[in-house]
Design a protein around this motif. Structure first.
Motif, PDB file in Angstrom:
ATOM      1  N   VAL A  90       0.853  -1.199   0.000  1.00 58.69           N
ATOM      2  CA  VAL A  90       0.000   0.000   0.000  1.00 58.69           C
ATOM      3  C   VAL A  90       0.884   1.243   0.000  1.00 58.69           C
ATOM      4  O   VAL A  90       1.836   1.347   0.796  1.00 58.69           O
ATOM      5  CB  VAL A  90      -0.926   0.020   1.236  1.00 58.69           C
ATOM      6  N   HIS A  91       0.581   2.183  -0.891  1.00 63.73           N
ATOM      7  CA  HIS A  91       1.323   3.449  -0.956  1.00 63.73           C
ATOM      8  C   HIS A  91       0.582   4.503  -0.141  1.00 63.73           C
ATOM      9  O   HIS A  91      -0.627   4.679  -0.281  1.00 63.73           O
ATOM     10  CB  HIS A  91       1.456   3.916  -2.408  1.00 63.73           C
ATOM     11  N   ALA A  92       1.326   5.219   0.719  1.00 62.55           N
ATOM     12  CA  ALA A  92       0.720   6.266   1.551  1.00 62.55           C
ATOM     13  C   ALA A  92       1.332   7.610   1.198  1.00 62.55           C
ATOM     14  O   ALA A  92       2.540   7.712   0.923  1.00 62.55           O
ATOM     15  CB  ALA A  92       0.931   5.960   3.025  1.00 62.55           C
ATOM     16  N   SER A  93       0.513   8.651   1.205  1.00 63.70           N
ATOM     17  CA  SER A  93       0.995  10.001   0.905  1.00 63.70           C
ATOM     18  C   SER A  93       0.362  11.003   1.859  1.00 63.70           C
ATOM     19  O   SER A  93      -0.754  10.784   2.360  1.00 63.70           O
ATOM     20  CB  SER A  93       0.661  10.380  -0.543  1.00 63.70           C
ATOM     21  N   VAL A  94       1.092  12.097   2.126  1.00 65.02           N
ATOM     22  CA  VAL A  94       0.589  13.204   2.941  1.00 65.02           C
ATOM     23  C   VAL A  94       0.602  14.443   2.061  1.00 65.02           C
ATOM     24  O   VAL A  94       1.651  14.838   1.546  1.00 65.02           O
ATOM     25  CB  VAL A  94       1.449  13.436   4.196  1.00 65.02           C
ATOM     26  N   THR A  95      -0.552  15.052   1.865  1.00 65.59           N
ATOM     27  CA  THR A  95      -0.666  16.234   1.008  1.00 65.59           C
ATOM     28  C   THR A  95      -1.367  17.353   1.765  1.00 65.59           C
ATOM     29  O   THR A  95      -1.945  17.145   2.833  1.00 65.59           O
ATOM     30  CB  THR A  95      -1.446  15.905  -0.278  1.00 65.59           C
ATOM     31  N   GLY A  96      -1.348  18.566   1.179  1.00 63.42           N
ATOM     32  CA  GLY A  96      -1.993  19.718   1.802  1.00 63.42           C
ATOM     33  C   GLY A  96      -0.999  20.558   2.581  1.00 63.42           C
ATOM     34  O   GLY A  96       0.180  20.220   2.712  1.00 63.42           O
ATOM     35  N   GLU A 101      -4.391   8.024   1.599  1.00 65.38           N
ATOM     36  CA  GLU A 101      -4.105   9.451   1.471  1.00 65.38           C
ATOM     37  C   GLU A 101      -4.416  10.162   2.777  1.00 65.38           C
ATOM     38  O   GLU A 101      -5.502   9.979   3.350  1.00 65.38           O
ATOM     39  CB  GLU A 101      -4.923  10.077   0.342  1.00 65.38           C
ATOM     40  N   VAL A 102      -3.460  10.968   3.243  1.00 66.31           N
ATOM     41  CA  VAL A 102      -3.662  11.832   4.400  1.00 66.31           C
ATOM     42  C   VAL A 102      -3.640  13.264   3.883  1.00 66.31           C
ATOM     43  O   VAL A 102      -2.621  13.717   3.347  1.00 66.31           O
ATOM     44  CB  VAL A 102      -2.572  11.629   5.467  1.00 66.31           C
ATOM     45  N   VAL A 103      -4.744  13.975   4.013  1.00 63.05           N
ATOM     46  CA  VAL A 103      -4.886  15.312   3.436  1.00 63.05           C
ATOM     47  C   VAL A 103      -5.068  16.325   4.564  1.00 63.05           C
ATOM     48  O   VAL A 103      -5.977  16.171   5.405  1.00 63.05           O
ATOM     49  CB  VAL A 103      -6.083  15.374   2.466  1.00 63.05           C
TER      50      VAL A 103
END
Length: 729
Positions: free
Chosen positions: A595-601, A639-641
């Protein structure tokens, strides 16, 4: 002397029959059931079990008669008299069915040991189609006492014109006398219960197999027809479960104090089996659950006898319509229902309130094989997968059951302490105002004359006002004391929440800890045993280094929890730092699941307790990685936004999403669809959010990150106006 070889072979002693009979069959009731199953394998449509003269052990007889295909002389010699003959197992592997379309239930060739266990004398009478009757008499004492080899004790088979199976009839009759143990009422009742539950009451396949019990000394135990109690259940759940975890189900609530409701659907059960496209080694199977609320008034409302429910409760396993013992017997908790219910009595179903029927078709479940002692199935991977899928399906039922049952747990309620105290203080203030105006309103001039007169024993208005003010002061003091006690209780709850969250995180560390420590210990033992130089030593030291570095990495999961047990102070916290830390803590789980996780915003800061925020996000990302790994989307992502304008952190995944029926109970304790889940993660996270003055909830549709289709959770912080001190907002 030159080397020579000799040809030898095993030669079992005759007493092997006695040894196996004692150890393979647990009691006479189990032995009789084995003989009934043999009749099924012989294509019988009827089998009768007769017990007579139970009060006199010397005269007691047990007779089992069926109208099956019977045996020829060759069958008798090469099959019945050949222990462990695998002709039934071979037939199953070939898919060879009988004339009635049955696959054999037996496979170990140990049925004759059940006869030995029942008594010391046997007369066998059998007839195959167009054949003579064959009779065989066995005195088992000869086998028990002899030192001869098994093939050294000769038996005589007599052939005669049909006397019992006359005309066109065929079948086998086993007459057992001189029982090895007395037939007590308790044993007869066990046999009755076992025969009554032998056939699945919902089996849709073979139905032309009838069992009769004849026991004149206990006439009330002769009816062994399947129960009709199922129609009285308060809840029903029917499901077809596939090896890939797909579950087509129908749930029906028929509770006497609730309106009838039905829900149907297809769910992917949450199990490790379905990760990375892996399938269970068991084949498809059916699950029927019939569940009762055991309150006496609810049982009476549907005409359910508590005694009958006790007699049939438990989750039983049926193979081609016939039951496999001991699953579903009293005390057999093979699905861990009672074990889990002890931990949360109001949130789980127990064996005593459910009649469960697991139906397996042999042709698609050949890996589910009997233990030699006929007490259950070999616990191989197929059996483990079957149990895992069953537990997941039962958890799916529990989510609907908890939603409907009259005694369901209260919905999550936020603390109303402050508002309640505010209301009380306002009421006290109103009382004080009333007291101050008492003199003015005590004798209004417009009041009727008879109301203006004050009784002689009445206090003066001024004295009443002083008295009321004093009462108000005492009330305010008491409210202040209560408020202080509630603040202390709130602080205690915050500490308990942190401790609970720490426990959940620690549970995730334990598995990897044990695995790495085991590997490290093995390398240490190798170093201690062998020379400490050379390539092997270098490899062992390298392995130790990997294990220690892995352990150090794993224990980083617990770092944000180091304040547990003491109150973490509120301070301005970077949400970007908290989100990145939570992703790092789940790096191992994300990587292992692909699983790929990203933090955006944009980053924003809010007053909070840093450890609590990390705990909440840690749990949300851990859940999201689990569901993303088994979701329908080939692109597994979390996704963590960060959204400064609305003071929100959104955690979304590509998993299967949250079923609408789960929305209202998602944050209730013990609600989970994970097979091994506790159902406490989101509950504790919501409690932690509440202690921060935040809200944890499902995202509204317009709050979901673009392109996400799974679950989306929102951690909502209070929105505060920028007063110039928060430069990043």
């Amino acid at each position: 002397m030159p080397e020579r070889s000799h040809t030898v072979s095993f030669r079992p002693r005759a007493r092997l029959v006695s040894v196996l009979g004692e150890h393979l069959i647990s009691d006479p009731a189990v032995g009789l059931v084995e003989l009934v199953k043999n009749a099924y394998d012989a294509d019988a449509s009827e089998v009768t079990v007769e017990l007579s003269d139970l009060g006199d052990p010397e005269a007691t007889s047990v007779i089992v008669t069926d109208n099956g295909t019977g045996m020829t002389l060759d069958d008798l010699v090469t099959k019945w008299l050949s222990p462990a003959m695998d002709h039934k197992e071979s037939a199953k592997r070939r898919g060879a069915r009988t004339a009635k379309g049955r696959l054999p239930i037996g496979e170990k060739g140990v049925g004759r040991f059940a006869v030995h266990h029942l008594g010391r004398r046997l007369r066998l009478i059998t007839r195959a189609v167009d054949g003579d009757e064959l009779t065989l008499d066995i005195d088992w004492d000869r086998f028990d006492q002899s030192e001869d080899y098994l093939d050294g004790l000769e038996l005589s088979v007599h052939q005669r014109p049909p006397q019992l199976f006359t005309g066109d009839s065929t079948g086998t009759r086993l007459e057992v006398t001189l029982p090895r143990a007395p037939w007590t009422e308790k044993l007869v009742r066990k046999l009755h219960r076992t025969l009554k539950r032998l056939q699945s009451p919902v089996h849709e396949g073979e139905t032309d197999f009838n069992v009769r019990l004849c026991c004149p000394e206990f006439p009330d135990l002769q009816d062994v027809s399947p129960t009709d109690i199922l129609n009285q259940a308060h809840y029903e759940f029917r499901a077809l479960i596939e090896p890939d975890g797909r579950c087509d189900f129908e749930y029906v609530c028929k509770h006497p104090v609730l309106s009838r409701r039905t829900r149907t659907g297809t769910e992917t059960l949450s199990t490790e089996i379905s990760v990375d496209g892996a399938f269970a080694e068991c084949g498809p199977f059916w699950l029927n659950l019939y569940v009762w609320d055991r309150s006496s008034n609810f049982l009476q409302a549907t005409g359910t006898s508590s005694r009958e429910l006790n007699a049939h409760s438990g989750v039983s396993l049926f193979r081609d319509g016939l039951r496999v013992l001991p699953y579903g017997e009293p005390g057999d908790d093979w699905l861990f229902l009672d074990q889990e219910r002890v931990q949360a009595p109001a949130e789980r179903i127990g064996n005593n309130q459910v009649i469960g029927l697991v139906s397996v078709d042999q042709s698609s479940n050949l890996q589910l094989r009997d233990k030699t002692n006929r007490e259950g199935l070999i616990e191989n991977q197929a059996f483990q997968d079957l149990r895992t899928l069953l537990r997941a399906a039962i958890k799916l039922f529990v989510t609907h059951w908890r939603h409907d049952r009259p005694s369901k747990a209260d919905r999550r309620v936020k603390s109303g302490t402050s508002s309640d105290l505010g209301t009380a203080r306002a009421l006290a203030s109103e009382i004080e105002k009333t007291a101050s105006n008492e003199i003015k309103v005590h004798r209004p001039e417009t009041a009727p004359t008879h109301l203006q007169e004050t009784p002689a024993n009445d206090s003066a208005p001024e004295e009443k006002a002083v008295s009321q003010r004093q009462a108000v002061k005492e009330l305010m003091d008491e409210l202040a004391s209560v408020s202080e006690a509630m603040d202390e209780e709130r602080r205690r709850r915050d500490v308990l929440r942190q401790l609970a969250a720490t426990g959940l995180a620690a549970e995730r560390v334990v598995h990897e800890f044990g695995r790495q420590v085991g590997g490290a210990m093995a390398q240490m033992e190798q170093l201690e045993r062998g020379p400490r130089t050379g390539q092997s030593t270098t490899e062992a030291l390298n392995a130790l280094g990997v294990a220690l570095r892995t352990l150090r990495s794993e224990f980083r999961v617990l770092a944000p929890y180091e304040t547990a047990g003491r109150a973490d102070r509120m301070r301005t916290t970077s949400m970007l730092d908290a989100a990145r830390l939570a992703v790092t803590l789940n790096q191992h789980a994300l990587a292992s699941s692909g699983v790929h996780a990203s933090v955006t915003g944009q980053d924003f800061r809010a007053r909070s307790r840093p450890a609590a925020v990390a705990q909440i996000l840690d749990n949300l990302i851990h859940n999201a990685s689990h569901w993303a790994a088994i979701g329908p989307s080939p692109e597994r992502r979390v996704e963590v936004v960060l959204r400064p304008a609305s003071s929100q952190i959104v955690v979304a995944d590509s998993g299967p999403g949250v079923h609408p029926e789960m929305h209202d109970q998602l944050f209730d304790p013990f609600t989970t669809l994970k097979v091994e889940g506790t159902g406490l993660g989101l509950f504790i996270s919501a409690q932690l959010a509440d202690s921060l003055g935040c809200d944890l909830r499902l995202a509204y549709e317009d709050e979901r990150p673009e392109g996400t289709s799974g679950a989306a959770m929102v951690l909502q912080f209070p929105i505060e106006r920028d007063n110039g001190e928060n430069g990043s907002r």
